[in-house]
Design an enzyme around this catalytic site. Structure first.
Site, PDB file in Angstrom:
ATOM      1  N   CYS A   2       0.872  -1.166   0.000  1.00  0.00           N
ATOM      2  CA  CYS A   2       0.000   0.000   0.000  1.00  0.00           C
ATOM      3  C   CYS A   2       0.907   1.213   0.000  1.00  0.00           C
ATOM      4  O   CYS A   2       1.532   1.525   1.019  1.00  0.00           O
ATOM      5  CB  CYS A   2      -0.917   0.004   1.224  1.00  0.00           C
ATOM      6  SG  CYS A   2      -1.966   1.478   1.327  1.00  0.00           S
ATOM      7  N   GLU A 102      -3.869   1.250  -6.178  1.00  0.00           N
ATOM      8  CA  GLU A 102      -2.944   0.245  -6.694  1.00  0.00           C
ATOM      9  C   GLU A 102      -2.893   0.400  -8.215  1.00  0.00           C
ATOM     10  O   GLU A 102      -3.802   0.969  -8.827  1.00  0.00           O
ATOM     11  CB  GLU A 102      -3.377  -1.175  -6.331  1.00  0.00           C
ATOM     12  CG  GLU A 102      -3.239  -1.524  -4.853  1.00  0.00           C
ATOM     13  CD  GLU A 102      -1.809  -1.567  -4.355  1.00  0.00           C
ATOM     14  OE1 GLU A 102      -0.878  -1.438  -5.190  1.00  0.00           O
ATOM     15  OE2 GLU A 102      -1.619  -1.734  -3.141  1.00  0.00           O
TER      16      GLU A 102
END
Length: 232
Positions: A2, A102
């Site tokens: 992340c 992402e």
């Protein structure tokens, strides 16, 4: 992994959702990146927001700058790694967010950015750990990282890891230092994909300086060069 997330809510939204007071000014954030100062809620002060730097510097690493490489830790090994296991026991935190990013790889060089949110784009909390360390000037600074786990079905289409998102009823237990380790580890599971959704966003998110509402808007799939693609 992340490496970017959003917190596109107001100070009042945050205080109401987490039942905690924020003394410092806060403006919505659309593109949070490592090394930046952002709000968290710690096990030491669960009724108030603290502002820590994203990028953990272990307590034993004195006089080191914010560690941009230590932005995540694998939940599966959190109790084994010397760097993290003490913080896992004594320094846990909630990292408020309303989405994370992402990038889907298409071919060798092309990437398409996605934003992952809960239905309704509601606020939630990542599971985090924090540390304090002494700076070169002798001041005490605070840093944190976000725990990651294996992906649910929704995120597995884009990446092989996802941040640990706690369920609302787990948040107080995560901050409670008396919670048994076994219970804590049971929390570090993939968040139900049925409660999440994803959509493509502008490649503007690739640049840290782009921290504005346009970053979180839904767009047609575009690669990092701004070219529309059918493979998003």
């Amino acid at each position: 992994m992340c490496g970017r997330y959003s917190l596109a809510k107001t100070k009042i939204d945050l205080e109401n959702r987490f039942a905690a007071e924020m003394l410092e000014p806060f403006e919505p954030r659309y593109n949070i990146a490592p090394s930046q100062l952002v709000p968290v809620i710690t096990s030491d002060s669960p009724k108030g927001f603290s502002h820590f730097y994203w990028g953990l510097t272990p307590a034993f690493a004195k006089n080191k700058p914010v560690a941009t490489k230590l932005i995540n830790a694998r939940a599966e090994t959190i109790t084994e790694k010397v760097t993290f296991k003490s913080a896992f026991k004594k320094h846990r935190c909630l990292v408020p967010a309303d989405g994370f990013y992402e990038w889907k790889k298409i071919g060798k060089k092309t990437k398409v950015p996605y934003r992952f949110v809960q239905h309704g784009e509601e606020l939630f909390a990542f599971a985090g750990i924090w540390e304090e360390y002494e700076t070169e000037k002798g001041d005490i600074a605070h840093t944190f990282l976000i725990l990651t786990t294996s992906p649910n079905q929704l995120t597995s289409e884009i990446h092989d890891r996802m941040p640990v998102i706690l369920k609302k009823e787990q948040e107080s237990k995560w901050l409670d230092l008396t919670t048994p380790e076994e219970t804590l580890l049971e929390m570090l599971q993939p968040y139900p994909d049925s409660e999440m959704m994803k959509y493509t966003v502008s490649p503007m998110v690739n640049q840290v300086a782009n921290d504005n509402p346009y970053v979180i808007r839904k767009t047609l799939p575009m690669d990092q060069f701004g070219n529309y693609t059918l493979f998003g």
